[in-house]
Write a protein that holds these residues in place. Structure first.
Motif, short mmCIF file in Angstrom:
data_model
loop_
_atom_site.label_atom_id
_atom_site.label_comp_id
_atom_site.label_asym_id
_atom_site.label_seq_id
_atom_site.Cartn_x
_atom_site.Cartn_y
_atom_site.Cartn_z
N HIS A 270 4.51 -9.44 2.56
CA HIS A 270 4.56 -10.54 1.59
C HIS A 270 5.23 -10.08 0.30
CE1 HIS A 270 1.08 -13.06 3.53
NE2 HIS A 270 2.13 -12.91 4.31
N ALA A 271 4.91 -8.85 -0.13
CA ALA A 271 5.49 -8.34 -1.37
C ALA A 271 6.82 -7.63 -1.12
CB ALA A 271 4.52 -7.37 -2.03
N ASP A 272 7.01 -7.12 0.09
CA ASP A 272 8.17 -6.27 0.39
C ASP A 272 8.76 -6.67 1.75
OD1 ASP A 272 9.94 -4.09 0.68
OD2 ASP A 272 8.35 -2.73 1.36
N PRO A 273 9.34 -7.89 1.83
CA PRO A 273 9.78 -8.41 3.14
C PRO A 273 10.91 -7.58 3.77
CG PRO A 273 10.49 -9.87 1.36
CD PRO A 273 9.58 -8.86 0.74
N ASP A 274 11.65 -6.82 2.96
CA ASP A 274 12.73 -6.00 3.52
C ASP A 274 12.24 -4.63 4.00
OD1 ASP A 274 14.53 -8.01 3.05
OD2 ASP A 274 15.00 -7.30 1.02
N GLU A 275 10.93 -4.39 3.84
CA GLU A 275 10.30 -3.15 4.33
C GLU A 275 11.00 -1.89 3.80
OE1 GLU A 275 9.07 -4.79 8.67
OE2 GLU A 275 11.00 -5.30 7.78
N ARG A 276 11.03 -1.78 2.47
CA ARG A 276 11.63 -0.61 1.83
C ARG A 276 10.57 0.45 1.51
NH1 ARG A 276 16.03 -1.52 3.52
NH2 ARG A 276 16.99 -3.51 3.03
N ASP A 277 9.34 -0.01 1.26
CA ASP A 277 8.32 0.88 0.72
C ASP A 277 7.23 1.13 1.76
OD1 ASP A 277 6.88 2.39 -1.03
OD2 ASP A 277 6.11 0.70 -2.21
N ASP A 278 7.31 2.26 2.46
CA ASP A 278 6.34 2.60 3.50
C ASP A 278 5.03 3.05 2.85
OD1 ASP A 278 4.88 3.55 5.59
OD2 ASP A 278 6.31 5.10 6.20
N LEU A 279 3.96 2.28 3.08
CA LEU A 279 2.68 2.55 2.41
C LEU A 279 1.70 3.32 3.28
CD1 LEU A 279 2.19 -1.04 0.87
CD2 LEU A 279 3.08 0.99 -0.29
N ALA A 280 2.17 3.80 4.44
CA ALA A 280 1.24 4.42 5.41
C ALA A 280 0.43 5.56 4.79
CB ALA A 280 2.02 4.91 6.62
N ALA A 281 1.09 6.40 3.98
CA ALA A 281 0.39 7.55 3.42
C ALA A 281 -0.62 7.13 2.35
CB ALA A 281 1.40 8.53 2.82
N ARG A 282 -0.35 5.99 1.68
CA ARG A 282 -1.21 5.56 0.58
C ARG A 282 -2.35 4.65 1.03
NH1 ARG A 282 3.59 3.37 -2.89
NH2 ARG A 282 4.83 4.16 -1.17
N GLU A 283 -2.24 4.07 2.22
CA GLU A 283 -3.25 3.12 2.68
C GLU A 283 -3.81 3.52 4.05
OE1 GLU A 283 -4.30 0.35 1.15
OE2 GLU A 283 -2.81 -0.09 -0.40
N PRO A 284 -4.43 4.72 4.15
CA PRO A 284 -4.88 5.18 5.47
C PRO A 284 -5.89 4.24 6.13
CG PRO A 284 -5.76 6.58 3.72
CD PRO A 284 -4.77 5.68 3.07
N ALA A 285 -6.74 3.58 5.32
CA ALA A 285 -7.75 2.69 5.91
C ALA A 285 -7.07 1.50 6.57
CB ALA A 285 -8.72 2.23 4.83
N LYS A 286 -6.05 0.96 5.90
CA LYS A 286 -5.32 -0.19 6.44
C LYS A 286 -4.60 0.21 7.72
CE LYS A 286 -5.00 -4.08 4.93
NZ LYS A 286 -5.94 -5.13 5.42
N VAL A 287 -4.02 1.42 7.71
CA VAL A 287 -3.32 1.93 8.91
C VAL A 287 -4.30 2.00 10.08
CG1 VAL A 287 -2.17 3.92 9.95
CG2 VAL A 287 -1.56 3.20 7.64
N ALA A 288 -5.49 2.57 9.83
CA ALA A 288 -6.48 2.74 10.90
C ALA A 288 -6.92 1.39 11.45
CB ALA A 288 -7.69 3.51 10.37
N GLU A 289 -7.12 0.43 10.54
CA GLU A 289 -7.58 -0.90 10.95
C GLU A 289 -6.53 -1.59 11.84
OE1 GLU A 289 -8.25 -3.33 7.43
OE2 GLU A 289 -7.57 -5.06 8.57
#
Ligand SMILES: [Zn+2]
Length: 673
Positions: free
Chosen positions: A636-655
């Motif tokens: 929603h905030a980054d529709p072009d997928e430039r900013d990979d948040l995997a390292a910063r949001e581990p809980a979201k990744v796991a979910e």
């Protein structure tokens, strides 16, 4: 010396018996190689189907090779070619020359084909005419060089061998050693060529198709060699009854166990091909009554006409309802009065995986079938949305591009359930034919007509490069692409126009969407079928018509839900599929959840798709996993997928990963029965 007649007969019988046993062991080995990834009765049946097809072929090959070997009197030639010391340097010289000439010919033919193709803009006919001329010229040069060069090589081999023998050894150049060296050189040469070629052509799933035949040929040759040395004959003999038993089992499966036959067909590369050629699978399916697929009517629901337009290769952010610049007034008009799904995702990034998921309602990794050309021949056990609607009493028609997907000879099964299908490449001509067909139909009074399901698939944006594979840079690239979107809109205009005389409440519900997007340089990719970023899988989805609310819907939706959506819009209870119906969102009977909705997408490995990537979107969060590595985006905030948040949001990744794993390893049965 004449062999007596009875002796010759005995010789002939022995000849045939040993060829048959070599063929049996070869066929079984090929089957085992094929079935290595299968399980249970499917695996045994796969071995059986391969034996059925391979046994006669390998037997014929064995007999032919033996006959050629005898006819050429290879032993006599080898004997006559022996020189001083028992070696054969001249023969070695010729063989080495042939080997080098074959490599040179291959490389020269490749280089000339590539050069001709590049200078003629890849026009197949021109390449087809010029290529043979080049090849013959190259071959003539090699023939001209053969005698002097082969003699030189032979002389060098002779000198070497003489020195070797002078040191007290026996000759290096025995027939067996020369043949062995040639074999080693050939295998190594093919290996090196494959390494060079593979890096350039990208993914190509050849192994499954090539391994069983190669295993069969090698086994047959080894069996003959052992036979000649009178060793391990029992192994070949034991394989004769074994081959008959597994072949018989496959025959039984084909006659009495269609489910196993279809499982082998869908999963076995070579055995599936054999079944495809030997048995008529569609006839099994044609016996199934439409009653089985009839949906249950929702009390009080109308049965409106439905028009589905799928446009191949539409990147969402180029279309006006989603802020794009392309000249698409008709789509924009539908969006203004209908429901616009902001976050609609295709099930995959290539037509042959997306469309089957959209029409069956099965997740892309659960669709079964066999790749045929650029298309997918669907497993006949799948139920298509057109079949459900037809069973519900709808008149079902398709105006489709193109032959390789929907043509009668393509045999993909994609038009199953469509009573009337017209196939045409040019979208404008196709639309004209649809308009004419509709005009004829409108002459029948409305009350006498069944409700209509019309599906049109057009391919204009897919061909935006005009056939060139050269990469075009922006802004020309965007202009070329958007021109095809504008053309698609004019095609859409014809279809919408065909209903313009109707009162608004009698108009059809229009559903306009796409099977996948196009990268256009996004994340370094030019086209599609290469990754699962939004440019390739986020697609437009606009629904407009009587009963559909005017709204922009921010809930994430998957086109795997298209089949159940269409059935529900038609006034029937949606079938249970992997994709939820979004009809309640379109009709405004359920409020959207901007943080909810799930879309799963997968790349399926096949002839040109490397596979191995899966993605899940829930609400605004999207997780892409490739070989265990996860990328997380807030789309929603980054529709072009430039900013990979995997390292910063581990809980979201796991979910999301848990949700993704559920989809990847879904165990519910794929087939309804
Ligand atoms: Zn496509």
């Amino acid at each position: 010396m004449r062999v007596p007649a009875s002796g010759r007969l005995k010789q002939l019988v022995r000849w045939i018996a040993s060829s048959w046993s070599a063929a049996s062991i070869g066929a079984i080995v090929a089957g085992v190689v094929e079935a290595a990834t299968l399980r249970g009765s499917t695996a045994i049946a796969a071995v059986g189907f391969i034996v059925l097809a391979a046994l006669p072929i390998l037997f014929a090959l064995s007999v032919s090779f033996r006959a050629l070997w005898l006819g050429w009197r290879v032993d006599a030639i080898a004997e006559a070619a022996r020189e001083e010391g028992g070696g054969m340097p001249s023969v070695a010289g010729w063989l080495v020359y042939f080997w080098l000439a074959a490599v040179a010919l291959g490389a020269a033919v490749f280089a000339s084909t590539h050069a001709i193709a590049a200078t003629t803009s890849f026009r197949p006919l021109v390449v087809g005419y010029l290529q043979p001329v080049c090849s013959i010229a190259i071959a003539l040069v090699l023939v001209g060089l053969s005698r002097p060069l082969a003699r030189r090589i032979g002389d060098a081999a002779r000198t070497l061998d003489r020195r070797w023998r002078a040191a007290g050894h026996s000759t290096l150049l025995t027939p067996a050693r020369v043949a062995g060296a040639l074999l080693v050189l050939t295998v190594a040469g093919i290996g090196v060529a494959w390494l060079i070629v593979r890096a350039r052509i990208g993914h190509l799933a050849l192994f499954g198709a090539v391994a069983p035949p190669i295993a069969a040929l090698v086994t047959v040759i080894l069996a003959h060699l052992y036979e000649a040395r009178r060793a391990r004959r029992w192994l070949g003999r034991a394989c004769v009854p074994l081959a008959l038993v597994v072949g018989g089992f496959a025959g039984h499966v084909a006659a009495a166990r269609p489910t196993v036959t279809l499982a082998v067909w869908a999963e076995g590369t070579v055995s599936g091909f054999v079944i495809d050629r030997m048995f008529d699978l569609d006839s099994i399916r044609d016996d199934v009554s439409l009653d089985v697929f009839r949906p249950v009517a929702t009390p009080g629901s109308p049965h409106p006409d439905l028009v589905l337009v799928t446009i191949d290769t539409v990147r969402v952010d180029r279309t006006p309802p989603y802020g794009g610049k392309a000249d698409m007034p008709v789509l924009a008009g539908l969006a203004e009065r209908g429901a616009v799904f902001e976050w609609a995702f295709a099930p995959s990034n290539v037509t042959r995986r997306s469309i089957p998921s959209m029409v069956t309602g099965l997740a892309p990794n659960r669709v079964r079938g066999r790749v045929r050309g650029w298309s997918l021949r669907l497993d006949p056990r799948h139920v298509l949305v057109a079949e459900r609607l037809r069973a519900a009493g709808y008149e079902t028609v398709g105006f489709m591009c193109c032959d390789n997907f929907w043509g009668p000879s393509a045999g993909t099964g994609w038009s199953r359930g469509l009573e009337h299908v017209e196939v045409e490449k040019n979208g404008h001509v196709l639309a004209k034919r649809a308009v004419d067909w509709l005009a004829r139909r409108e002459q029948t009074p409305a009350k006498e007509r069944r409700p209509l399901f019309l599906w049109m698939h057009i391919l204009e944006p897919h061909g935006w490069t005009g056939g060139s594979t050269e990469l075009v840079a922006a802004p020309l690239r965007d202009q070329l692409y958007e021109r095809t979107l504008a053309a698609s809109d004019r095609i859409l205009a014809q279809i919408v126009g065909a209903f313009s005389h109707r009162a608004p409440e009698a108009a059809p519900i229009m559903v306009v969407t796409a099977d996948h997007g196009e990268a256009l340089g996004d994340h370094g990719e030019p086209f599609h079928s290469t990754d699962l970023y939004n440019s390739q899988i986020r697609v437009p989805l606009v629904i407009a018509g009587p009963g559909v609310q005017q709204a922009r819907i921010h809930e994430t939706v998957s086109l795997t839900g298209l089949a159940s959506t269409l059935v529900e819009l038609a006034g029937y209870a949606p079938p249970e599929t992997d994709g939820a119906s979004i009809a309640p969102l379109a009709l405004g009977t359920r409020p959207p959840d901007p943080d909810g909705g799930v879309a799963f997408a997968a790349m399926i490995q096949d002839r040109s798709n490397p596979g191995g990537r899966v993605a899940i979107v829930r609400g605004g969060w999207k997780l892409i996993v490739q070989e265990g590595r996860a990328e997380l985006y807030n789309v929603h905030a980054d529709p072009d997928e430039r900013d990979d948040l995997a390292a910063r949001e581990p809980a979201k990744v796991a979910e999301l990963r848990a949700l993704l794993d559920e989809k990847v390893h879904a165990t519910r049965p794929v087939f309804a029965e």
